[in-house]
Design an enzyme around this catalytic site. Structure first.
Site, PDB file in Angstrom:
ATOM      1  CB  CYS A 240      -0.964  -0.056   1.242  1.00  0.00           C
ATOM      2  SG  CYS A 240      -2.017  -1.588   1.301  1.00  0.00           S
ATOM      3  CG  HIS A 380      -1.746   4.537   5.375  1.00  0.00           C
ATOM      4  ND1 HIS A 380      -1.650   4.432   4.006  1.00  0.00           N
ATOM      5  CD2 HIS A 380      -1.555   3.355   5.747  1.00  0.00           C
ATOM      6  CE1 HIS A 380      -1.840   3.255   3.456  1.00  0.00           C
ATOM      7  NE2 HIS A 380      -1.834   2.270   4.637  1.00  0.00           N
ATOM      8  CD  GLU A 391      -1.033   7.912   8.976  1.00  0.00           C
ATOM      9  OE1 GLU A 391      -0.639   8.725   8.164  1.00  0.00           O
ATOM     10  OE2 GLU A 391      -2.163   7.065   8.999  1.00  0.00           O
ATOM     11  CE  LYS A 411      -5.420   4.328   2.621  1.00  0.00           C
ATOM     12  NZ  LYS A 411      -4.679   5.366   2.965  1.00  0.00           N
ATOM     13  CG  HIS A 416      -6.312   0.690   2.192  1.00  0.00           C
ATOM     14  ND1 HIS A 416      -5.471   1.184   1.360  1.00  0.00           N
ATOM     15  CD2 HIS A 416      -5.257  -0.111   2.771  1.00  0.00           C
ATOM     16  CE1 HIS A 416      -4.197   1.058   1.467  1.00  0.00           C
ATOM     17  NE2 HIS A 416      -4.222   0.215   2.596  1.00  0.00           N
ATOM     18  CG  PHE A 475       1.072  -6.425   4.421  1.00  0.00           C
ATOM     19  CD1 PHE A 475       0.417  -5.980   5.563  1.00  0.00           C
ATOM     20  CD2 PHE A 475       0.200  -7.374   3.923  1.00  0.00           C
ATOM     21  CE1 PHE A 475      -0.594  -6.217   6.201  1.00  0.00           C
ATOM     22  CE2 PHE A 475      -0.792  -7.792   4.304  1.00  0.00           C
ATOM     23  CZ  PHE A 475      -1.417  -7.364   5.645  1.00  0.00           C
TER      24      PHE A 475
END
Length: 489
Positions: A240, A380, A391, A411, A416, A475
């Site tokens: 991502c 994010h 975050e 998002k 997402h 990831f």
């Protein structure tokens, strides 16, 4: 397994994982609405947006005691944004897309692309009524994986937006124009179909397009084949964080002199049985099936995972020198970026947030701006338990004074979009810069108490952006941050 799954959401997804319309006139895109924006032509021969004193925006506050670093002045190394293109759950028109965000409209709904009735998660940011007419011929359109269809349409729309259509490109040195559009999952539908053919019918029934339409570099390749662009061309796949990695690499190609223009961004199409099923297996997705439009809720105490989205977001990044020479309209400036790795866990974020905070710090160093100059963060913010707070903690570590800082989560409305997330969110960030309006973070009913920064909850806000950061994490502990600002000659 349950504890790992919560972290998995965080990393992929969250932890480490009324504006004047733009309309073309004479090959340029002046901003209409004299009370809000005006245009001026600089001595260098390019067009810049100039804010009217009547726009009534909130001015950025920078500490008078802080001496800002000296920004890049070499026009060969200054990177400007001259075009944008996207495919989203709200369509492919950028003004419509951003207006929907400003209205706080959710694009999340029940999935009807396949029968999801047996799935524990039955909703997502599914794109409907997508049209590639005028961009892809019918024969290829039927063969292509949606990831590459989205890429071609977003890329071509970005080139058109930059006044780089076929007739103009044919007059230019195409070896100086590159393409760098990545994908986290690649052609997932093409891959799934190929495997099914093999299992059910044997290897002789595998489509000849199985391999080429599955591999992640094909978006960049097809866009180059379609337009004849012969500069640097490859893809990056960092889950991502992909699109921001592409922006960072593309800017460095221009700074090194490898290219004058880079077409960069991300694309993804994973709302498929294997895509949804795979993330269900990770326990990463929200299961709020009864109210899908309220499922993505960054920083809210009731969040329970991310919502799958899809689409593509592409920017035209260009050296200031080249943009001046061709009289391009400049939308914003890319100041810098950074990439780091948590080096910690496949899916979980670092508990100390070091990877994310150091990435933000490095991006500001690359951009040559001080933390006090930044007053907006497009986060994010995937709506995962660990990721959202990780975050925020990293942001608070870097920005000691946050009273003038605002952050939001795109998002919350579109889901997402995995490898495309950073591309679409970069466009949302640039629209905030251009319009002076920040879209809300919707579905905030009960904010986490440790989130002490203004998240623009539920209703849009006017805010003059001084410097903005856009965060993406994936990831593997991949962290990426890019920095944008209004263009100032």
């Amino acid at each position: 397994m349950a504890s790992m799954a919560v972290g998995s959401c965080s990393a992929l997804i969250g932890s480490t994982d009324a504006s004047p319309n733009l309309k073309r006139y004479g090959g340029l895109r002046p901003l209409l609405g004299s009370k809000q924006m005006s245009m001026r032509t600089t001595p260098a021969g390019f067009v810049a947006c100039q804010k009217s004193p009547k726009c009534g925006r909130i001015r950025a506050m920078t500490s008078p005691t802080v001496s800002a670093p000296k920004r890049e002045t070499d026009p060969k190394k200054r990177i400007v944004i001259t075009g944008q293109g996207l495919v989203s759950v709200f369509g492919s028109d950028i003004d419509t897309f951003y207006n929907k965000l400003l209205e706080g409209q959710s694009g999340i709904s029940l999935i009807d692309r396949f029968d999801a009735s047996a799935f524990s998660v039955r909703f997502g940011g599914q794109i409907r009524d997508f049209s590639s007419k005028g961009y892809i011929d019918g024969k290829n359109d039927r063969r292509l994986d949606d990831a590459w269809r989205y890429c071609l349409v977003a890329g071509r729309r970005a080139l058109d937006d930059a006044n780089l259509g076929k007739e103009v490109l044919d007059t230019m040195d195409k070896s100086r124009i590159g393409v760098l559009v990545g994908s986290g999952m690649g052609g997932l539908n093409a891959f799934t179909s190929g495997v099914e053919s093999y299992v059910l019918k044997g290897y002789k029934k595998i489509s000849p397009f199985f391999i080429p339409y599955s591999i992640t570099n094909m978006g960049s390749a097809l866009l180059a084949i379609d337009t004849g662009l012969m500069g640097p061309n490859y893809s990056i796949s960092t889950a991502c964080a992909t699109a921001n990695y592409c922006f960072y690499a593309a800017a460095n190609h221009i700074r090194r002199g490898d290219a004058d223009i880079m077409v960069a961004g991300g694309t993804e199409a994973a709302i498929l049985p294997t895509g949804i099923g795979g993330f269900i297996a990770c326990r990463a997705l929200s299961q709020r099936n009864d109210e899908p439009e309220r499922a993505s809720r960054p920083w809210d105490k009731g969040r329970d995972g991310f919502v799958m989205g899809e689409g593509a977001g592409v920017l035209i990044m260009e050296s200031l020198e080249h943009a001046r020479k061709r009289g391009a309209t400049i939308i914003a400036e890319y100041l810098g970026g950074a990439i780091t790795c948590d080096a910690h866990h496949m899916t979980d974020p670092r508990s100390d947030g070091l990877g994310v905070s150091s990435c933000i710090e490095k991006s500001l160093q690359d951009a040559r701006v001080s933390p006090e100059e930044v007053n907006y963060a497009n986060c994010h913010a995937t709506s995962t338990l660990a990721g959202d707070l990780a975050e925020v903690n990293a942001i608070k570590k870097v920005f000691k004074e946050t009273s003038e800082l605002k952050m939001n989560g795109t998002k919350s409305m579109i889901g997402h979009c995995l490898g495309a997330a950073g591309g679409i969110e970069a466009i949302a960030t640039i629209k905030a810069i251009n319009t002076g309006w920040l879209h809300p973070t919707i579905n905030q009913d009960n904010l986490e108490p440790q989130v002490t920064i203004d998240t623009v909850p539920n209703v849009k806000k006017q805010h003059e952006v001084n410097v903005a950061i856009s965060n993406s994490f994936g990831f593997g502990g991949h962290n990426s941050v890019v920095v944008f600002a209004p263009f100032k000659p």
